[in-house]
Design a protein around this motif. Sequence first.
Motif, PDB file in Angstrom:
ATOM      1  N   ASP A 181       0.825  -1.220   0.000  1.00 19.31           N
ATOM      2  CA  ASP A 181       0.000   0.000   0.000  1.00 19.31           C
ATOM      3  C   ASP A 181       0.851   1.258   0.000  1.00 19.31           C
ATOM      4  OD1 ASP A 181      -2.033  -1.826   0.284  1.00 19.31           O
ATOM      5  OD2 ASP A 181      -2.225  -1.542   2.433  1.00 19.31           O
ATOM      6  N   ASP A 203       0.084   1.434  -4.028  1.00 19.82           N
ATOM      7  CA  ASP A 203      -1.299   1.243  -3.627  1.00 19.82           C
ATOM      8  C   ASP A 203      -2.264   1.369  -4.801  1.00 19.82           C
ATOM      9  OD1 ASP A 203      -3.061   0.830  -1.238  1.00 19.82           O
ATOM     10  OD2 ASP A 203      -4.013   2.586  -2.137  1.00 19.82           O
ATOM     11  N   GLU A 237      -0.490  -2.543  -7.615  1.00 22.39           N
ATOM     12  CA  GLU A 237      -1.688  -3.248  -7.166  1.00 22.39           C
ATOM     13  C   GLU A 237      -2.908  -2.712  -7.889  1.00 22.39           C
ATOM     14  OE1 GLU A 237      -1.760  -4.380  -2.719  1.00 22.39           O
ATOM     15  OE2 GLU A 237      -1.696  -2.206  -2.815  1.00 22.39           O
TER      16      GLU A 237
HETATM   17 MG    MG Z   1      -4.487  -1.985  -0.806  1.00 22.09          MG
END
Ligand code: MG
Length: 280
Positions: A181, A203, A237
Amino acid sequence: QRKNAGRNGFSFFEKTMSEGAMERLRLVHDLRFAIQRGELALQYQPQLGLDDGRLYGAEALCRWMHPQLGQIPPKVFIPLAEEIGFMDALGFWVLEQGCRQLDAWDRAGFRLPRLAINLSVRELQRPGLVARVESILEATGLEPARLELELAESRIMLRAEESIEVLRALRGLGVTLAIDDFGIGYSSLAYLRRLPLNRLKIDGSFVDRLTQDPNDDAITRAIIAMALNLGLDVLAEGVETAAQVDFLLAEGCRHGQGYLYSRPVDAEAFASDWSAGSHR
Ligand code: MG
Ligand code: C2E
Ligand code: MG
Ligand code: MG
């Protein structure tokens, strides 16, 4: 009971609040039994090369299927587990389950290069963590570098000095370390440089608006450049579109995970999706 509450003069809002509190109490109670009742499971989400679509790892994500309330999201039960002192048991279960699955896949001829497991801040602070990781690695005989531990940035930075010690010990075992993150927490670039990391995960909230929000483009570009300058591998991500992939590749980010490739799926589905070609 709802009707009575209404007649007794509770407002809708108050009822919702107290129902929320009741449900929370119930979750707190039931979570303690979730392991022994077999209600926890891991799902696996592939991590791929953005340029060639090759599988190079997976992230294990914990699921709790409550028998009456259905799926409880980890954003709910992980903080609860930390609050009630259950995170130690839960985290150990996840670590063991994940390593055993990786080992089982090996023996079945499906060699997943690496498995990433999330660690909560409490777990990182537990004195027994390093010994536990070591004993699981010994028991399964896995090559330590194939186990990757993901640490949420916002949490790690709050206790940077303590964390550095533990992270060094984990690196000493040979495991791979990633910061999760990245970008939304309490970034301290000075500490980041001192943490013995292998990988930084951007993130999903930044990736989400890539090529649509110039600010997020700029932040993502800066994070990638910084990671590469620090000699860290970088993974994005929440990759959902081809346009995001193009942007990330152009900036030098070579790995990603997200719904574009696959949602997290159970172990059986993961192996059948990926064991044949391990390529998408
Ligand atoms: Mg996350
Ligand atoms: P995380 O580690 O950052 O995991 C990524 C989250 O993004 C997962 O949510 C995943 O399902 C979701 N995701 C993946 N690809 C996409 C995408 O393309 N779009 C969108 N919108 N979302 C995507 P999930 O499974 O609900 O987990 C939420 C968080 O709960 C995790 O965030 C992690 O912090 C925590 N968590 C989950 N399992 C564990 C665990 O076993 N241990 C610990 N300590 N924390 C866990
Ligand atoms: Mg993670
Ligand atoms: Mg993450």
